[in-house]
Write an enzyme that holds these catalytic residues in place. Structure first.
Site, PDB file in Angstrom:
ATOM      1  N   GLY A   1      14.547   1.056  -7.615  1.00 27.99           N
ATOM      2  CA  GLY A   1      14.808  -0.329  -7.217  1.00 27.99           C
ATOM      3  C   GLY A   1      15.536  -1.143  -8.267  1.00 27.99           C
ATOM      4  O   GLY A   1      15.903  -2.295  -8.015  1.00 27.99           O
TER       5      GLY A   1
ATOM      6  N   TYR B   1       5.422  -4.805  -6.004  1.00 29.18           N
ATOM      7  CA  TYR B   1       5.950  -3.471  -6.307  1.00 29.18           C
ATOM      8  C   TYR B   1       6.898  -3.047  -5.182  1.00 29.18           C
ATOM      9  O   TYR B   1       6.736  -3.459  -4.036  1.00 29.18           O
ATOM     10  CB  TYR B   1       4.813  -2.457  -6.434  1.00 29.18           C
ATOM     11  CG  TYR B   1       3.988  -2.594  -7.699  1.00 29.18           C
ATOM     12  CD1 TYR B   1       4.198  -1.746  -8.783  1.00 29.18           C
ATOM     13  CD2 TYR B   1       3.003  -3.560  -7.812  1.00 29.18           C
ATOM     14  CE1 TYR B   1       3.441  -1.853  -9.943  1.00 29.18           C
ATOM     15  CE2 TYR B   1       2.244  -3.679  -8.966  1.00 29.18           C
ATOM     16  CZ  TYR B   1       2.464  -2.814 -10.032  1.00 29.18           C
ATOM     17  OH  TYR B   1       1.719  -2.925 -11.174  1.00 29.18           O
ATOM     18  N   GLU B   2       7.856  -2.190  -5.526  1.00 34.53           N
ATOM     19  CA  GLU B   2       8.892  -1.829  -4.549  1.00 34.53           C
ATOM     20  C   GLU B   2       8.347  -1.003  -3.379  1.00 34.53           C
ATOM     21  O   GLU B   2       9.045  -0.821  -2.387  1.00 34.53           O
ATOM     22  CB  GLU B   2      10.036  -1.080  -5.240  1.00 34.53           C
ATOM     23  CG  GLU B   2       9.625   0.268  -5.809  1.00 34.53           C
ATOM     24  CD  GLU B   2      10.659   0.840  -6.769  1.00 34.53           C
ATOM     25  OE1 GLU B   2      11.513   0.098  -7.264  1.00 34.53           O
ATOM     26  OE2 GLU B   2      10.580   2.046  -7.022  1.00 34.53           O
ATOM     27  N   SER B   3       7.127  -0.539  -3.486  1.00 30.51           N
ATOM     28  CA  SER B   3       6.529   0.162  -2.351  1.00 30.51           C
ATOM     29  C   SER B   3       6.167  -0.812  -1.234  1.00 30.51           C
ATOM     30  O   SER B   3       5.708  -0.385  -0.172  1.00 30.51           O
ATOM     31  CB  SER B   3       5.275   0.907  -2.805  1.00 30.51           C
ATOM     32  OG  SER B   3       4.401   0.036  -3.493  1.00 30.51           O
ATOM     33  N   GLY B   4       6.352  -2.101  -1.454  1.00 26.22           N
ATOM     34  CA  GLY B   4       6.110  -3.077  -0.393  1.00 26.22           C
ATOM     35  C   GLY B   4       4.796  -3.820  -0.534  1.00 26.22           C
ATOM     36  O   GLY B   4       4.386  -4.544   0.374  1.00 26.22           O
TER      37      GLY B   4
END
Lengths: 267, 266
Positions: free
Chosen positions: B143, B63-66
């Site tokens: 993203g 996920y783009e939250s890392g």
């Protein structure tokens, strides 16, 4: 060197009318308490910078603090739209709002450039999209080694960055963990910076994957328990998903929002 | 169509399903075990988590939250929920997730959705109408532009509605196949772009010659006319039109058993 001060003192010292202000925290550790203090102190004409404006910028925009918004995803996560932001853009209520819109990768790299002391960052991005037509801080650059054309984005250097963290020690060193987002870059890119924390402890026990911001890169540390609610602080409290859902109805209606705002200002 | 899988006449709840359930199951089936998948929130996240629970236990969810290699017990409401970090192999910063993990092309599948998609698979999540004075302002890029640019391939999951499946998107937030074949190469985009669009009615794939999305599969019980009625361009139908297999009981029980964090459902 960070001074440990009260939150009202920190906001009064560091956030001025007309400043470019970044309150960062990617879904996690969003500095709501600091944002609410900015509203209470009646700041005006701010350029608000955040990858995901989230509820906190919807609130600042609705309260009339903002002149411009720099962002990459402006929704209420998992719920829908940011209605105060949409109202300000559509009707100029309560103040006209200019926007500068990027992608997440673009915003993240703008902070990286700012933190690195560089004028711009390079990435593979934006090619073929309509964003560069509308956003002047997106351009292209030719690689001097390969000749390849790449996207370039202007550095972000906020006047002041505010982050929320789990804890600080008595010297003002700050430690945060879980989803750490872009906070390190946002602090290092800023001219001035404030960290609010859940608590101050004697020793910062190391935590895997934690980001530590040394006291000497911060201007102020202020204790703000539950200062990220209704977002969350990993290891302290969970995200209040119900509050995110309830914001939808409050923010849709100017009257309901105004009532919410009076409650905040009286608190 | 057999009696046990007829969604209209059967009374057993496992032989009926909603269009959304069919969409999530069809999208989940399109992911292969062991792939690395960059997941957007909402419909893609539901489908990816379903695949993880069905046939793809080694699917790598990013996920783009890392959050790298996350396997949440419940579905996240937002892209940065704590449950994603708790169950991740590693959590990295947002600059790192985009620069080190996504940009070099090491992610197999980008799993996206959108408000509008056009016949070349370009996606709009920015505005309906003109940019400066839009009819509707949507959340924006997030993203998606770089996911669409850099993943080896892109799979789109969207409800099939006439207002969403348009001849040309109002704003190109994320590039599909641009204005036709070769456009991605000309733009320097290194991933293959959208290889499949999975809807609640069927599956569209780009024609190898024209890059235009054509109907390649109908979900069980859906007609070509239904799909055409919800598509804003002259939709071509593949000569090898497939029928999506009906959901099996395991798939239905699994999709119905998934809960969103803090949803209040039990």
């Amino acid at each position: 060197m960070a001074k440990i001060v009260s939150l009202p003192q920190a906001v009064s010292d560091l956030v001025h009318d007309g400043d470019t202000v970044a309150l960062e925290g990617f879904t996690h550790l969003i500095p709501f308490a600091a944002g609410h203090e900015i509203i209470r102190q009646g700041r005006r004409g701010l350029t608000l910078v955040r990858m995901t404006p989230d509820l906190i910028y919807d609130q600042l925009i609705g309260a009339g603090c903002a002149a411009k918004l720099v962002f990459s995803w402006g929704g209420n996560p998992g719920v829908g739209s940011l209605h105060r932001m949409r109202d300000a853009l559509a009707t100029g209520w309560p103040a006209p709002l200019e926007i500068e819109e990027h992608s997440h990768a673009g915003m993240a790299n703008r902070y990286v450039a700012g933190a690195s002391g560089l004028p711009f960052a390079v990435l593979r991005g934006y090619a073929g999209t309509d964003l560069p037509t509308h956003t002047s801080t997106i351009s292209t650059v030719e690689c001097p080694f390969t000749g390849e054309r790449l996207a370039a984005v202007a550095a972000l250097n906020p006047d002041v960055t505010v982050v929320h963290a789990q804890r600080a020690d008595r010297a003002g060193n700050v430690q945060l963990w879980g989803i750490t987002g872009v906070q390190k870059e946002a602090v290092l890119a800023a001219r001035r910076s404030l960290a609010t924390v859940e608590e101050i402890v004697d020793d910062l026990t190391p935590v895997p994957g934690a980001v530590v911001l040394p006291a000497w890169v911060l201007d102020a540390v202020a204790v703000a328990p539950r200062g990220a609610a209704p977002s969350y602080a990993h290891g302290y409290y969970d995200r209040d998903n119900a509050a995110y859902r309830e914001w939808d109805a409050i923010s849709r209606d100017r009257e309901a929002f105004s009532r919410w705002l009076r409650t905040l200002e009286d608190a | 169509m057999t009696g046990t899988t007829d969604p209209v006449s059967a009374t057993d709840p496992l032989s009926r399903w909603s269009a959304d359930e069919m969409m999530s199951i069809a999208a989940a089936r399109s992911l292969r075990d062991g792939q690395a998948c960059f997941v957007g929130i909402g419909l893609p996240s539901t489908a990816a988590n379903l695949a993880l629970r069905l046939h793809a236990p080694n699917l790598v969810l990013i996920y783009e939250s890392g959050t790298l290699e996350t396997r949440p017990e419940e579905l996240p409401l937002s892209i940065g929920d704590g449950i994603l970090a708790d169950s991740a192999l590693s959590v990295v910063s947002v600059p790192e997730i985009f620069n080190y993990w996504l940009q070099p092309g090491r992610i197999d599948v980008g799993f996206l959705s959108g408000a509008q998609i056009d016949r070349f698979g370009n996606i709009n999540t920015t505005v309906i109408g003109e940019y400066d004075e839009p009819d509707v302002r949507l959340p924006g890029s997030g993203g998606a532009p770089e996911i669409a640019a850099s993943c080896r391939e892109v799979i789109v999951v969207m409800r099939h509605r006439l207002r969403a499946f348009v001849e040309q998107v109002d704003f190109v937030t994320s590039v599909g196949h641009g204005n036709g074949p070769m456009d991605r190469q000309l733009l320097g985009l290194r991933g293959a772009g959208p290889v499949r669009v999975i809807t609640d009615l069927g599956v569209l794939e780009p024609d190898p010659e024209t890059a235009e999305l054509v109907l390649t599969a109908l979900h069980h019980g859906v007609t070509v006319e239904q799909v055409r009625a919800e598509t804003g361009w002259q939709l071509q139908v593949s000569a090898d039109l497939m029928i999506t297999a009906a959901p099996n009981p395991t798939e239905l029980e699994t999709v119905r058993g998934m809960r969103t964090v803090g949803s209040g459902e039990s």
